[in-house]
Design a protein around this motif. Structure first.
Motif, mmCIF file in Angstrom:
data_model
loop_
_atom_site.group_PDB
_atom_site.id
_atom_site.type_symbol
_atom_site.label_atom_id
_atom_site.label_comp_id
_atom_site.label_asym_id
_atom_site.label_seq_id
_atom_site.Cartn_x
_atom_site.Cartn_y
_atom_site.Cartn_z
ATOM 1 N N CYS A 2 -7.928 11.947 81.639
ATOM 2 C CA CYS A 2 -6.515 12.142 81.295
ATOM 3 C C CYS A 2 -6.415 12.478 79.811
ATOM 4 O O CYS A 2 -6.647 11.625 78.957
ATOM 5 C CB CYS A 2 -5.692 10.901 81.608
ATOM 6 S SG CYS A 2 -3.942 11.101 81.188
ATOM 7 N N ILE A 3 -6.081 13.711 79.553
ATOM 8 C CA ILE A 3 -5.979 14.155 78.168
ATOM 9 C C ILE A 3 -4.741 13.561 77.503
ATOM 10 O O ILE A 3 -4.773 13.167 76.341
ATOM 11 C CB ILE A 3 -5.952 15.695 78.107
ATOM 12 C CG1 ILE A 3 -7.281 16.245 78.611
ATOM 13 C CG2 ILE A 3 -5.656 16.196 76.704
ATOM 14 C CD1 ILE A 3 -7.302 17.745 78.806
ATOM 15 N N CYS A 4 -3.634 13.477 78.245
ATOM 16 C CA CYS A 4 -2.384 12.972 77.677
ATOM 17 C C CYS A 4 -2.520 11.548 77.143
ATOM 18 O O CYS A 4 -1.969 11.212 76.105
ATOM 19 C CB CYS A 4 -1.269 13.020 78.719
ATOM 20 S SG CYS A 4 -0.894 14.669 79.338
ATOM 21 N N LYS A 5 -3.252 10.706 77.869
ATOM 22 C CA LYS A 5 -3.401 9.295 77.488
ATOM 23 C C LYS A 5 -4.770 8.979 76.901
ATOM 24 O O LYS A 5 -5.054 7.813 76.617
ATOM 25 C CB LYS A 5 -3.158 8.395 78.704
ATOM 26 C CG LYS A 5 -1.774 8.531 79.293
ATOM 27 C CD LYS A 5 -0.743 7.972 78.350
ATOM 28 C CE LYS A 5 0.635 8.049 78.982
ATOM 29 N NZ LYS A 5 1.661 7.452 78.171
ATOM 30 N N CYS A 36 1.996 14.768 82.421
ATOM 31 C CA CYS A 36 1.957 16.070 83.110
ATOM 32 C C CYS A 36 1.426 15.964 84.529
ATOM 33 O O CYS A 36 1.726 16.800 85.366
ATOM 34 C CB CYS A 36 1.119 17.072 82.318
ATOM 35 S SG CYS A 36 -0.658 16.767 82.372
ATOM 36 N N GLY A 37 0.615 14.952 84.831
ATOM 37 C CA GLY A 37 0.108 14.746 86.182
ATOM 38 C C GLY A 37 -1.092 15.595 86.561
ATOM 39 O O GLY A 37 -1.587 15.510 87.682
ATOM 40 N N LYS A 38 -1.592 16.424 85.653
ATOM 41 C CA LYS A 38 -2.721 17.296 85.981
ATOM 42 C C LYS A 38 -4.008 16.524 86.241
ATOM 43 O O LYS A 38 -4.904 17.024 86.891
ATOM 44 C CB LYS A 38 -2.941 18.318 84.872
ATOM 45 C CG LYS A 38 -1.841 19.340 84.781
ATOM 46 C CD LYS A 38 -2.114 20.335 83.678
ATOM 47 C CE LYS A 38 -0.984 21.344 83.589
ATOM 48 N NZ LYS A 38 -1.205 22.305 82.517
ATOM 49 N N CYS A 39 -4.099 15.316 85.765
ATOM 50 C CA CYS A 39 -5.320 14.529 85.912
ATOM 51 C C CYS A 39 -5.417 13.814 87.258
ATOM 52 O O CYS A 39 -6.496 13.339 87.633
ATOM 53 C CB CYS A 39 -5.407 13.493 84.795
ATOM 54 S SG CYS A 39 -4.041 12.300 84.809
ATOM 55 N N LEU A 40 -4.339 13.733 87.996
ATOM 56 C CA LEU A 40 -4.317 12.890 89.191
ATOM 57 C C LEU A 40 -5.318 13.316 90.257
ATOM 58 O O LEU A 40 -5.939 12.463 90.889
ATOM 59 C CB LEU A 40 -2.907 12.837 89.770
ATOM 60 C CG LEU A 40 -1.890 12.117 88.878
ATOM 61 C CD1 LEU A 40 -0.513 12.143 89.516
ATOM 62 C CD2 LEU A 40 -2.324 10.701 88.579
ATOM 63 N N ARG A 44 -8.274 10.920 91.471
ATOM 64 C CA ARG A 44 -8.374 10.586 92.898
ATOM 65 C C ARG A 44 -9.783 10.858 93.412
ATOM 66 O O ARG A 44 -10.347 10.056 94.156
ATOM 67 C CB ARG A 44 -7.345 11.387 93.691
ATOM 68 C CG ARG A 44 -7.242 10.955 95.139
ATOM 69 C CD ARG A 44 -6.065 11.592 95.850
ATOM 70 N NE ARG A 44 -4.809 11.033 95.368
ATOM 71 C CZ ARG A 44 -3.897 11.711 94.645
ATOM 72 N NH1 ARG A 44 -4.095 12.957 94.343
ATOM 73 N NH2 ARG A 44 -2.803 11.127 94.243
ATOM 74 N N GLN A 45 -10.388 11.988 92.999
ATOM 75 C CA GLN A 45 -11.765 12.296 93.411
ATOM 76 C C GLN A 45 -12.735 11.236 92.893
ATOM 77 O O GLN A 45 -13.627 10.794 93.612
ATOM 78 C CB GLN A 45 -12.192 13.672 92.889
ATOM 79 C CG GLN A 45 -11.578 14.826 93.623
ATOM 80 C CD GLN A 45 -12.039 16.157 93.031
ATOM 81 O OE1 GLN A 45 -12.569 16.221 91.921
ATOM 82 N NE2 GLN A 45 -11.832 17.220 93.777
#
Length: 89
Positions: A2-5, A36-40, A44-45
C-alpha cells in the motif's frame, strides 16, 4: 503493498502471523484501502497465499516468496450522467 499508507508486504505477513485473516483485519490494523483502493487486489492475493498455507512449528506459515502482482486493468472512463441530487452550499 500500500503506497498510500506505506505498508509493506512484510508488515502484512507479520499481521497474518499475529492473527489477521481478512482484508478487513488488515484495513483495521493499517488503514489500507481507504485512500485509492488500488492495493486491495494485491493484498487479497497475499492473504490468500498466507492463510491457505498450513502453519509450520519452525517457520512462519506465510511464505516470504514474492507474490505475483497483476498489472492494473485498463478501464474506460465512466459515462457522463446528469446529477440526481442537489447540493446546497
Amino acid at each position: 503493498m500500500c503506497i498510500c499508507k506505506s505498508i509493506s508486504d512484510t508488515q502484512i505477513r507479520e499481521a497474518v502471523d499475529q492473527g489477521a485473516r481478512t482484508i478487513g483485519d488488515i484495513s483495521a490494523r493499517f488503514g489500507v484501502g481507504v485512500e485509492c483502493g488500488k492495493c486491495l487486489d494485491d493484498i487479497r492475493q497475499l492473504l490468500d497465499a498466507c492463510v491457505v498455507a498450513p502453519p509450520s512449528p519452525v517457520t512462519s506459515h506465510c511464505s516470504t516468496a514474492p507474490v505475483e502482482v497483476t498489472p492494473p486493468r485498463a478501464t474506460e472512463p465512466a459515462p457522463q450522467r446528469a446529477a440526481w441530487f442537489a447540493v446546497d452550499l
